[in-house]
Scaffold this active site. Structure first.
Site, short mmCIF file in Angstrom:
data_model
loop_
_atom_site.label_atom_id
_atom_site.label_comp_id
_atom_site.label_asym_id
_atom_site.label_seq_id
_atom_site.Cartn_x
_atom_site.Cartn_y
_atom_site.Cartn_z
N LEU A 9 46.34 49.11 50.76
CA LEU A 9 46.73 48.76 49.39
C LEU A 9 45.63 49.07 48.38
O LEU A 9 44.46 48.80 48.63
CB LEU A 9 47.05 47.26 49.35
CG LEU A 9 47.38 46.66 47.99
CD1 LEU A 9 48.56 45.69 48.12
CD2 LEU A 9 46.20 45.91 47.38
N LEU A 10 46.06 49.63 47.28
CA LEU A 10 45.16 49.84 46.13
C LEU A 10 45.58 48.86 45.04
O LEU A 10 46.78 48.69 44.81
CB LEU A 10 45.30 51.29 45.67
CG LEU A 10 44.75 51.75 44.31
CD1 LEU A 10 44.48 53.25 44.33
CD2 LEU A 10 45.65 51.40 43.14
N ASN A 11 44.59 48.19 44.38
CA ASN A 11 44.95 47.51 43.13
C ASN A 11 44.00 47.91 42.02
O ASN A 11 43.91 49.13 41.74
CB ASN A 11 45.23 46.01 43.31
CG ASN A 11 44.15 45.16 43.89
OD1 ASN A 11 43.67 45.41 44.98
ND2 ASN A 11 43.74 44.15 43.18
N ASP A 12 43.30 47.02 41.38
CA ASP A 12 42.62 47.33 40.11
C ASP A 12 41.66 48.52 40.15
O ASP A 12 40.86 48.63 41.08
CB ASP A 12 41.76 46.15 39.67
CG ASP A 12 42.46 44.83 39.78
OD1 ASP A 12 43.65 44.79 40.06
OD2 ASP A 12 41.77 43.80 39.57
N SER A 64 37.00 42.66 41.60
CA SER A 64 36.89 43.60 40.48
C SER A 64 35.65 43.41 39.62
O SER A 64 35.09 42.32 39.54
CB SER A 64 38.12 43.48 39.60
OG SER A 64 39.20 44.08 40.25
N ARG A 113 36.34 35.38 37.38
CA ARG A 113 36.07 36.68 38.03
C ARG A 113 36.22 37.86 37.08
O ARG A 113 36.57 37.71 35.93
CB ARG A 113 37.01 36.87 39.23
CG ARG A 113 38.48 36.72 38.93
CD ARG A 113 39.32 36.97 40.19
NE ARG A 113 40.72 36.72 39.96
CZ ARG A 113 41.34 35.55 40.17
NH1 ARG A 113 40.67 34.52 40.64
NH2 ARG A 113 42.64 35.43 39.92
N ASP A 114 35.95 39.04 37.63
CA ASP A 114 36.14 40.34 36.98
C ASP A 114 35.14 40.59 35.85
O ASP A 114 35.52 40.79 34.69
CB ASP A 114 37.59 40.49 36.45
CG ASP A 114 38.63 40.17 37.50
OD1 ASP A 114 38.30 40.24 38.70
OD2 ASP A 114 39.77 39.81 37.14
N GLU A 164 43.04 37.52 33.75
CA GLU A 164 42.32 38.41 34.65
C GLU A 164 41.86 39.66 33.89
O GLU A 164 42.42 40.03 32.87
CB GLU A 164 43.25 38.83 35.80
CG GLU A 164 43.59 37.67 36.74
CD GLU A 164 44.27 38.13 38.03
OE1 GLU A 164 43.87 37.67 39.10
OE2 GLU A 164 45.22 38.93 37.95
C1 FRU Z 1 43.69 41.50 39.50
C2 FRU Z 1 42.83 40.79 40.53
C3 FRU Z 1 41.46 40.46 39.99
C4 FRU Z 1 40.63 40.37 41.23
C5 FRU Z 1 41.23 41.47 42.07
C6 FRU Z 1 41.19 41.24 43.55
O1 FRU Z 1 44.68 42.27 40.06
O2 FRU Z 1 43.48 39.63 41.00
O3 FRU Z 1 41.42 39.30 39.18
O4 FRU Z 1 39.28 40.57 41.00
O5 FRU Z 1 42.57 41.62 41.65
O6 FRU Z 1 41.62 42.37 44.24
#
Ligand code: FRU
Length: 494
Positions: free
Chosen positions: A43-46, A108, A167-168, A226
């Site tokens: 899986l890819l996210n941010d 992130s 976070r982030d 986020e």
């Molecule tokens: C947003 C998030 C961020 C977090 C990351 C974890 O999609 O939930 O807040 O750092 O993804 O993968």
């Protein structure tokens, strides 16, 4: 849908061989993208740490190797010379039990280059034996050899007056104040989303809590914010973030959104004074955690990339054990009360061949697997359908209704439907009418830019073999089609 145990999701990747079979299986998918970045497996996210450094564009993304599941997260590194063609570099930041602060994920963050070093600010997602989350803001240094070195201690830990959701980190330099800021997405004890601000004169040391960002009128706007950022574009300030657990009109029961507020940032009083409403960045169905490149020299524009996906959503490739991709890079400018979002001019380099527009007996035109399509149209109603069958039925309907001056994108006619409860149709007012559509189609995505960047609708789409035609009800529309070149390689680099 597959059920994952905690052990499976948080398993540490010790040897690339462990995912070799998964990679081979993933590569076979007919939905693998041709010119969008996607995960080697899993899986890819941010998007994270988007920056220009060492004459290249660097970008990282949140990656969970094991399947279409949010589990242990790594920073996966990709680079590009031109923002068009990308190369896989491999894993950069790894969560480590021995380091501790990020034992359950390198979450992130953002990057800041200085000389021949790049500093990576990220959230160490620590969980203790009772599985209680402790977020740390961590720092790593990446030299030109590409090897990350984590600083032994985090810059700071969680703030006790807020919940565990902090976070982030986005690093922001303010040379006029001779100081740096880190802003963090957070949740207060009343379970409302907010932003925390830390400050230091030095990138590496001395970070102190400066306060919570005041955003008058947005004290009760979702339960967690986020991926926040504050950009300065064309003399205006833009606060971008992803409010969670919030319903917005016209967006079904979708509760996670990515949007922005234009206004004025006062760093002395830590107040962002909105000059208007919250607007979604993208009117489509799958877009989240957008990030701007951190050191673009031009004052009047920014470059933005987002995750083409959403938290708590599922996609047809979940069954194939992979999910997610990034959007194309977009140029952001401010016009009046809105952001304008255009495909980067460099993306014209993707064009391979302009192909003749030939209609079959039903007035349908074949869509090449990876293509750019433009449609110019004079005033009046217009209906353009993508991914229809050869009789022009089904697919995604793009309808502009001149009587109400609105454009609607409706994907309910697709055979493979997903996230239906989020609403399958999205509408955006177009007070000046429809003049142009510019559409990028890859194997499993579509990005529809309306009126030269006035609005964009981004969606994953998983057409079956027969859903390979398009049809326009306006005989006078001027349609151009290009096949596009491949710009990402499915290379197994871990
Ligand atoms: C947003 C998030 C961020 C977090 C990351 C974890 O999609 O939930 O807040 O750092 O993804 O993968």
């Amino acid at each position: 849908m597959r059920e994952w145990t905690k052990e499976e999701r948080y398993r540490v990747l010790k040897d690339p061989q462990e995912i070799w079979e998964l990679y081979k299986q993933t590569k076979e998918s007919k939905y693998r993208q041709i010119f969008h970045n996607q995960p080697v497996t899993g899986l890819l996210n941010d998007p994270n740490g988007f920056v220009r450094f060492d004459n290249k564009w660097h970008l990282f993304y949140q990656w969970c190797p094991w399947g279409a599941v949010h589990g242990l997260k790594y920073w996966y590194h990709i680079v590009s010379k031109d923002l068009v063609t990308w190369e896989n570099i491999g894993v950069c930041l790894m969560p480590e039990e021995s380091y501790g602060y990020d034992n359950k994920g390198a979450y992130s963050g953002s990057a800041y280059p200085v000389g021949d070093k790049m500093y990576l600010y990220y959230t160490g997602n620590n969980r203790d034996e009772k599985w209680v989350r402790h977020p740390f803001t961590c720092l790593a240094r990446l030299g030109s050899d590409g090897w990350p070195e984590k600083y032994p201690l985090p810059l700071f830990g969680e703030h006790p007056d807020y919940t565990e959701h902090q976070r982030d980190p986005k690093i922001i330099a303010l040379p006029e104040q001779n100081c740096y800021y880190i802003i963090l997405g957070a949740q207060n004890k009343e379970k409302k989303g907010c932003i925390l601000i830390y400050k230091s004169k030095d990138l590496l040391h001395g970070w102190t809590f400066a306060g919570e960002l005041k955003v008058p009128g947005f004290e009760d706007f979702g339960s967690m914010w986020e991926c926040p950022s504050i950009e300065h574009i064309g003399g205006r300030d833009v606060l971008m973030f992803c409010p969670q657990n919030l319903k917005l009109p016209g967006r079904g029961d979708s509760i996670h959104h990515n949007g922005y507020i234009l206004g004025l940032m006062d760093w002395d009083t830590l107040t962002f004074v909105p000059s208007g409403d919250f607007h979604v960045l993208d009117f489509g169905f799958d877009s989240y955690a957008a990030a701007c490149a951190n050191n673009v020299e031009e004052e009047d524009k920014a470059i933005l990339i987002a995750w083409m996906g959403l938290p708590d959503a599922s996609y047809p490739t979940d069954e194939e054990d992979w999910s997610g991709c990034l959007t194309l890079p977009r140029e952001l400018t401010v016009r009046g009360r809105r952001l304008i979002q255009k495909p980067l001019p460099e993306l014209k380099k993707l064009r391979d061949e302009r192909i003749p527009v030939k209609e079959n007996e039903n007035g349908c035109i074949v869509i090449p697997g990876a293509s750019e399509i433009t449609l110019d149209v004079r005033p009046g109603d217009c209906e353009f359908a993508l991914f229809t069958n050869q009789a022009g039925e089904g697919g995604i309907r793009i309808v502009y209704d001149d009587a109400v001056k609105e454009i609607t994108v409706d994907k309910s006619g697709m055979k493979k439907r997903f996230n239906v409860s989020h609403g399958e149709s999205r509408t955006r007012p177009l007070p000046d009418g429809l003049t142009q559509l510019r559409i990028y189609i890859d194997r499993s995505s579509v990005e529809i830019f309306v009126n030269d960047g006035d609005a964009v609708f981004t969606s994953r789409v998983f057409p079956t073999e027969e859903e390979s035609y398009m049809k326009c009800n306006r005989g006078d529309a001027f349609i151009r089609i290009w096949t596009l070149k491949s710009a990402v390689k499915d290379e197994f680099l871990i």
